[in-house]
Design an enzyme around this catalytic site. Structure first.
Site, PDB file in Angstrom:
ATOM      1  N   ASP A  70     111.217  94.202  36.195  1.00  0.00           N
ATOM      2  CA  ASP A  70     110.298  93.848  37.280  1.00  0.00           C
ATOM      3  C   ASP A  70     108.882  94.306  36.962  1.00  0.00           C
ATOM      4  OD1 ASP A  70     111.218  96.575  37.704  1.00  0.00           O
ATOM      5  OD2 ASP A  70     110.159  96.504  39.628  1.00  0.00           O
ATOM      6  N   GLU A 122     112.018  98.884  39.578  1.00  0.00           N
ATOM      7  CA  GLU A 122     111.403 100.164  39.212  1.00  0.00           C
ATOM      8  C   GLU A 122     110.047 100.334  39.881  1.00  0.00           C
ATOM      9  OE1 GLU A 122     109.063 103.148  37.009  1.00  0.00           O
ATOM     10  OE2 GLU A 122     108.601 101.023  37.300  1.00  0.00           O
TER      11      GLU A 122
END
Length: 346
Positions: A70, A122
């Site tokens: 991400d 994250e």
């Protein structure tokens, strides 16, 4: 050696441009599913997708290379100029992730079993790393892939506490109000605020405040959010109690929390990364970071962990994210040398 380097750089260029073209802000990691299926087939690495977070796990083994797929929001059209690749996530952390994938592929070709993960979320609440810790995985060693300038080995991250505060008051006409929730709470914010100054001192920073519904009525409700950061030698409970004492008439809720992490310089991963860099005539530095990473979470499932990766950390979350193919190659080489040493000693 030169032929191997050119092979790695060519493969890195192909894979990174492909992955950068896929927009994967937190909670949208499924957009990368076909990419990881292609990697699995091409590199003969078993693919597992964690169901709750949509994190991607490639390969098998007791050594984990862990990065994240991400990114922060904001798509940047990927491009390459003179072996410099631009795009959202080029630095944080698709560049490190591609280095890890290539390293895992080459290591597995040598018979060294390595697992590599493209974890989800994250940049938000690390639900990918958290799900991994709940899946009965235990690793002898974990290297976390985050941009660390290709020279730095991160041995310490601060912890974080995310606090929601809800306050209420009696609304009054603004022309004759005797009290005002915004004013009262603003005074308390100033009193409890701790500016980020240095690593060892905690910070208490207001990041969101919402109140009021009408131009001429004082607010009945106020929402406030604090982002609290603290080092391993700070006392978590003291920080929370300090805020509670200041906002006694309000409701307080911890919405997310990440424990700080600190590892010894004699940690096997730290030592192997250090030697891997020295073998390339690169002077390593041991550093600590004021933020958090998945290393804070993954420390729960190993006793040997550190963070290292290619990419200029000053470019994280900016619109100038870029990484060179040489940086990625150094990342691949460093991961491989470190894991070969860890494998031999296992």
């Amino acid at each position: 050696m030169q032929q191997e380097k050119e092979l790695v750089k060519q493969k890195a260029k192909e894979l990174l441009l492909d992955l950068l073209s896929i927009y994967t802000p937190s909670k949208n990691e499924t957009n990368a599913t076909k990419f990881f299926e292609k990697i699995s087939n091409e590199f003969n690495l078993k693919l597992e997708i964690l169901p709750d977070s949509n994190s991607f796990i490639l390969g098998e083994g007791e050594i984990l290379l862990a990065s994240h797929v991400d990114t922060v929001p904001g798509y940047i059209e990927p491009k390459i100029e003179n072996e410099v690749i631009y795009g959202r996530g080029a630095v944080d952390a698709k560049g490190p992730l591609i280095s890890m994938i290539i390293a895992a592929w080459l290591l597995n070709e040598k018979g060294i079993k390595v697992m590599v993960s493209g974890l989800a979320d994250e940049e938000s609440t690390s639900i990918g790393a958290k799900e991994l810790t709940l899946k009965n995985f235990n690793f002898k060693h974990i290297i976390v892939g985050e941009p660390s300038n290709g020279t730095d080995i991160v041995v310490e991250y601060r912890g974080s506490i995310q606090l929601d505060i809800m306050c209420e008051s009696t609304p009054e006409h603004s022309s004759s109000a005797k009290s005002n929730l915004i004013v009262d709470i603003s005074k308390k914010i100033i009193e409890v605020y701790k500016q980020p100054e240095n690593y060892d001192k905690p910070s208490i920073v207001p990041t969101i405040i919402r109140a009021g519904e009408s131009y001429n009525v004082t607010p009945a409700k106020l929402y406030l959010h604090f982002d609290v950061r603290y080092a391993i030698n700070n006392k978590r409970d003291d920080l929370i109690n300090e805020i509670k004492d200041k906002f006694q008439e309000c409701g307080l809720k911890i919405v997310d929390e990440t424990q700080p992490v600190k590892v010894s310089i004699n940690n096997p991963v730290v030592k192997s990364l250090t030697r891997a860099l020295l073998k390339q005539n690169i002077k390593p530095r041991l550093v600590r970071k004021a933020g958090t990473s998945d290393m804070n979470i993954l420390q729960k499932i190993t006793t040997s962990i550190a963070t290292y990766g290619p990419g200029n950390s000053m470019l994280e979350h900016t619109n100038q994210e870029k990484i060179t193919l040489d940086e990625i190659y150094i990342g691949v080489k460093t991961y491989m040398l470190a894991i070969e040493e860890l494998w031999q000693k296992s």
